[in-house]
Design a protein around this motif. Structure first.
Motif, short mmCIF file in Angstrom:
data_model
loop_
_atom_site.label_atom_id
_atom_site.label_comp_id
_atom_site.label_asym_id
_atom_site.label_seq_id
_atom_site.Cartn_x
_atom_site.Cartn_y
_atom_site.Cartn_z
N GLN A 91 0.82 -1.21 0.00
CA GLN A 91 0.00 0.00 0.00
C GLN A 91 0.86 1.26 0.00
N ASP A 92 1.98 1.23 0.73
CA ASP A 92 2.82 2.42 0.87
C ASP A 92 4.05 2.40 -0.04
N GLY A 93 4.22 1.33 -0.82
CA GLY A 93 5.32 1.28 -1.77
C GLY A 93 6.69 1.08 -1.13
N PRO A 99 3.77 2.77 -4.77
CA PRO A 99 2.62 2.27 -4.01
C PRO A 99 1.60 1.64 -4.95
#
Length: 199
Positions: A91-93, A99
């Motif tokens: 989700q946050d890469g 991401p």
């Protein structure tokens, strides 16, 4: 001029494996020699093998992980914690090109488990309120995962606990040592991943 060290003399040196060492019985020093590694590199690789075993033993016996998890507000089994971390990283890469909207398939890929196993892990995280299923904005037929505040709360506790241990581990290391270790370990992990993924 110093005499060239041979694999047999490496085996007999003070810090090297004994003749009954399985690596010696399997002729690993000779194999490394044949592959072009210098005597010094062979010695270093054999010592790395010992250190890597110590690390794996600590992880497998939960010595490190157990200490990290001690005192957290909730106790998740290893697979669930890894699943939660995987959803957050996707989700946050983190450690990825960019991401992405997490899916069960991406979680399975990151955890290197089959999709059915990843699906069960995600379902358990959803039932506990750490992750929520949602509909992808670009495709209503596609289900995506979102880390909930409860999930980020536990991840915050986990990260604080883990990094306090790492700070103690690297206490006394110089900046150059830390930067070199990080660079070489990233290179090692990347090379190992490349080799493992080969047919």
């Amino acid at each position: 001029m110093s005499q060239k060290t041979t694999p047999s003399s490496i085996v007999s040196s003070q810090n090297s494996p004994r003749p009954c060492d399985p690596r010696v019985l399997s002729r690993i020093p000779e194999l490394l020699d044949q592959k072009g590694f210098s005597p010094e590199a062979i010695e270093a690789l054999l010592q790395f093998d010992v250190a890597n075993f110590q690390w794996r033993r600590m992880w497998e016996r939960e010595e490190f992980r157990g200490k990290v998890l001690k005192g957290l507000s909730d106790t998740l089994e290893a697979a669930l914690l890894q699943g939660l971390i995987s959803v957050a990283r996707i989700q946050d890469g983190i450690g990825r090109p960019e991401p992405m909207a997490p899916t069960v398939g991406l979680v399975a890929e990151m955890m290197q488990v089959d999709p059915s196993r990843a699906s069960r892990i995600v379902a358990d995280l959803v039932s506990r309120g750490y992750v929520e299923r949602s509909v992808a904005q670009d495709d209503a037929r596609k289900s995506v995962l979102i880390v909930m505040p409860k999930g980020y709360g536990l991840l915050d506790e986990f990260m604080q606990s883990k990094w306090l241990l790492l700070i103690q581990t690297f206490d006394g290391w110089g900046d150059d040592d830390i930067m070199m270790f990080s660079k070489l370990f990233q290179r090692f992990a990347s090379s190992l991943e490349h080799v493992v993924q080969q047919p």
